[in-house]
Design a protein around this motif. Structure first.
Motif, PDB file in Angstrom:
ATOM      1  N   GLN A   1      33.864  30.406  65.123  1.00 43.32           N
ATOM      2  CA  GLN A   1      33.900  31.859  64.889  1.00 43.32           C
ATOM      3  C   GLN A   1      34.890  32.546  65.825  1.00 43.32           C
ATOM      4  N   GLN A   2      35.057  31.988  67.027  1.00 44.47           N
ATOM      5  CA  GLN A   2      36.014  32.586  67.956  1.00 44.47           C
ATOM      6  C   GLN A   2      37.456  32.216  67.597  1.00 44.47           C
ATOM      7  N   ILE A   3      37.594  31.237  66.721  1.00 44.78           N
ATOM      8  CA  ILE A   3      38.947  30.889  66.271  1.00 44.78           C
ATOM      9  C   ILE A   3      39.273  31.645  64.979  1.00 44.78           C
ATOM     10  N   PHE A   4      38.323  31.619  64.029  1.00 41.79           N
ATOM     11  CA  PHE A   4      38.623  32.171  62.700  1.00 41.79           C
ATOM     12  C   PHE A   4      37.957  33.512  62.398  1.00 41.79           C
ATOM     13  N   GLY A   5      37.004  33.927  63.214  1.00 42.27           N
ATOM     14  CA  GLY A   5      36.267  35.153  62.892  1.00 42.27           C
ATOM     15  C   GLY A   5      35.253  34.858  61.810  1.00 42.27           C
TER      16      GLY A   5
ATOM     17  N   PHE B   1      42.812  22.423  67.863  1.00 37.03           N
ATOM     18  CA  PHE B   1      41.796  22.378  68.921  1.00 37.03           C
ATOM     19  C   PHE B   1      40.773  21.302  68.563  1.00 37.03           C
TER      20      PHE B   1
ATOM     21  N   PRO C   1      45.475  27.983  62.537  1.00 36.17           N
ATOM     22  CA  PRO C   1      44.891  27.012  63.468  1.00 36.17           C
ATOM     23  C   PRO C   1      44.016  25.979  62.767  1.00 36.17           C
TER      24      PRO C   1
ATOM     25  N   GLY D   1      48.225  24.920  68.122  1.00 30.97           N
ATOM     26  CA  GLY D   1      47.341  25.444  67.078  1.00 30.97           C
ATOM     27  C   GLY D   1      46.246  24.489  66.645  1.00 30.97           C
TER      28      GLY D   1
ATOM     29  N   ASP E   1      29.991  28.423  67.073  1.00 24.47           N
ATOM     30  CA  ASP E   1      30.441  29.564  67.877  1.00 24.47           C
ATOM     31  C   ASP E   1      31.940  29.496  68.137  1.00 24.47           C
ATOM     32  N   LEU E   2      32.396  28.289  68.484  1.00 27.02           N
ATOM     33  CA  LEU E   2      33.832  28.116  68.748  1.00 27.02           C
ATOM     34  C   LEU E   2      34.641  28.416  67.481  1.00 27.02           C
TER      35      LEU E   2
END
Lengths: 355, 266
Positions: free
Chosen positions: A171-175, A293, A270, A291, A168-169
């Motif tokens: 997907q929230q970074i890269f789509g 995480f 990132p 950039g 999920d994380l």
């Protein structure tokens, strides 16, 4: 005519006890036939999952208890696990099934797999001809309630496992993950599970590196990815988007000093690092870089725990919704009872033993 | 300016405040409330400002950017127009939640202006002047939206860095999409601003060098950000921060410089 739910669940027994009562999928049709042959059963649905085995029964017997039913069904003499079994009368049965279909009785509150399992259990019973007017109506209503609860509350929101939180994380970074390059460092079971989570959400470019090249190659082959020799993994770092690391190294293998010069060549994309190793593979200072995480096991677990806590807070709202549906069903049952002059229903608000 | 003109702007302000309020409520309640109301409120606000600009333009026979009131309304209109065009690409609802407060603030500033700022000047229509002012204002709208994307980026980045993503985190667009949106909006604004600035020198009137110097300074600031971005010399986080700083500078200097009020051009 009386409605009951008999069974055993993760609330009442541990897995060793539960597995004695489990009904495998392959034996479900025969089990339904066996249930139909029991004289005290007019209608029946068997729900057997890893967390519960439950018998939804419509019976002419107003005093039916778990012992004779399980005796007839399982062919047991004396039931040693009697204290682990529960019996619910009509209204608590209705409430219980609605809660089960909504995922409120699940070990992981709000999980959605149970909805499909209830549906399959009902379909199997309907095909075997062991359902009738009451259970058909009850289960159709349960599916309606399950959908209503899921769509109107936050009970299914968020992820509750470390792997799915990590995805999920990402997907929230890269789509879209399809274009992301993902490296799996360490070819253990944890890495494989996480890699499969990524694949299930569209990731296509997987690289696997491990001290033993053979293991890396085997995992890469199984995942449709590419194996990289352990000595070469740092060279691939420049084009990487996500690193999943779970090696057995005794010290950090991804350090700030190692990453910083590579970052300058990455054209400001990132970098997401998932450190599943214990001890950690990634130096904590790497997270401070712009950039980059870094999420380790503790931080992922903390997010999963918060999600679970948030879901638990939704339980009151869910129970409020379910109670309305229970009352509606009770009205229908009472009408059916008046029509048939046979259906026996407990008064509104009657609680059975809580599972 | 008639009270009917102001009515459209005040109505637009109410729409944007409602849109923003609903988004805040939706996020605070942590419920799956439909974002459609925010979008509809923004659309309604856009139609109101369009009506105002159409009526004013019709009344004065030129592009309605003749006083500070009109300039602020035009800037808001441009920003919302760009949001409505690009919003769907970057998850409409949440960008709307961030756009609505900026639109509300700009219109609140407009309706609180003194009567001096509302006086319409009798100016001869000049196509270069029209092009200059309208391109510049639409550029400001793009810069405003770049600022919005920058704020959204920093919210996402902060949530990722603290490792405590809240409910807003999973409802915002991916951080890379926000970074791309931020850069593209800066490029769009910069291109339009360049055209606006160039046409300003073709108006054929005496150039106010204070205003020209200010405009060139703004152009240089945005140009600098974009060059640093293109050369990968600046992290996305800093581009987002500078988009906010640059737009704040643009707005604050907007009042410091006697923009439009003394002269119709930049």
């Amino acid at each position: 005519m009386n409605i009951y739910c008999f069974g055993i669940s993760h609330h009442t027994a541990n897995i060793e006890v539960r597995e004695r009562f489990a009904i495998p999928d392959s034996a479900l049709a025969d089990s339904l036939m066996r249930l139909a042959r029991i004289r005290s059963v007019d209608e029946g649905v068997l729900l057997s999952t890893c967390n519960r085995t439950e018998f939804y029964i419509v019976s002419p017997d107003a005093q039916l208890t778990v012992e004779p039913l399980f005796h007839d069904f399982y062919g047991l003499g004396e039931i040693a696990e009697l204290q682990h079994l529960f019996r619910l009368p009509a209204v608590p049965t209705v409430r219980h099934l609605f809660r089960v279909a909504s995922g409120l009785e699940s070990m992981v509150v709000g999980e959605t797999e149970i909805f499909g399992q209830v549906k399959r259990a009902y379909d199997a019973a309907a095909r075997s001809g062991t359902t009738g007017r009451i259970l058909n109506r009850l289960f159709q209503k349960a599916f309606q309630v399950g959908k209503h609860v899921r769509s109107s509350t936050g009970i299914t929101r968020g992820r509750v496992s470390v792997g799915s939180v990590a995805v999920d994380l990402a997907q929230q970074i890269f789509g879209n993950l399809a274009g992301c390059k993902i490296m799996i460092l360490g070819a253990g079971e944890t890495s494989e599970r996480t890699a499969r989570s990524f694949q299930s959400r569209g990731a296509k470019q997987l690289f696997v590196s491990n001290r033993s090249y053979e293991r890396a190659a085997a995992l890469a082959k199984a995942m449709g990815g590419r194996a990289i020799r352990y000595d070469d993994w740092e060279e691939e770092f420049r084009d990487l988007d996500i690193l999943v690391s779970s090696t057995a190294a005794p010290h950090a293998i991804v350090t700030r000093a190692k990453i910083e010069p590579i970052l300058r060549m990455r054209r400001d994309r990132p970098l997401f690092i998932i450190d599943l190793a214990m001890p950690r593979d990634v130096e904590p200072a790497v997270h401070d870089l712009d950039g980059v995480f870094v999420y380790d096991l503790d931080s992922l677990q903390a997010i999963a725990d918060r999600t679970l806590e948030a879901r638990r807070k939704e339980l009151v709202a869910c129970d409020g919704l379910i109670e309305k549906h229970v009352r509606d069903f009770q009205v229908w049952l009472n009408r059916a009872a008046e029509g048939a002059a046979e259906v026996t229903v407990l008064p509104a608000g009657t609680q059975g033993p809580r599972t | 300016m008639s009270s009917f003109d102001r009515f459209w702007v005040e109505l637009a302000l109410i729409c944007y405040v409602v849109g923003f309020g609903y988004s805040v409520y939706s996020l605070a309640a942590n419920r799956f409330l439909t974002p459609r109301l925010t979008f509809l409120a923004i659309c309604a606000g856009f139609l109101c400002t369009t009506s105002f600009l159409f009526d004013r333009g019709h009344a004065i026979g030129r592009c309605p950017i003749t006083n500070r009131f009109e300039v602020l309304v035009f800037m808001t209109w441009s920003m919302v127009l760009i949001y409505l065009v690009i919003g769907p690409t970057y998850r409409l609802s949440l960008m709307g939640a961030f756009t609505a407060p900026v639109a509300s603030a700009l219109l609140l500033l407009a309706v609180s202006l003194s009567p001096d700022d509302l006086a319409t000047r009798k100016i001869k229509v000049n196509p270069w002047l029209e092009a200059h002012t309208s391109f510049s204002m639409v550029a400001c709208g793009a810069f405003a939206l770049a600022c919005v994307a920058g704020v959204m980026y920093l919210v996402q980045e902060q949530q990722l860095k603290t490792r405590q993503p809240g409910s807003i985190f999973f409802r915002l667009p991916p951080i890379t999409a926000l970074s791309v949106a931020n850069s593209r909006l800066l490029w769009l604004g910069f291109t339009l601003f360049t055209v606006g600035l160039s046409t300003g020198f073709l108006i054929g009137q005496q150039i106010d060098w204070v205003q020209a110097a200010w405009s060139i300074a703004v152009w240089c600031v945005y140009g600098g950000i974009l060059i640093a971005r293109a050369r990968h010399a600046m992290a996305a986080k800093w581009v987002a921060r500078l988009s906010i700083v640059a737009f704040s500078l643009l707005l604050s200097t907007f009042w410091g410089i006697r923009f439009i009020s003394d002269r119709p051009s930049l």
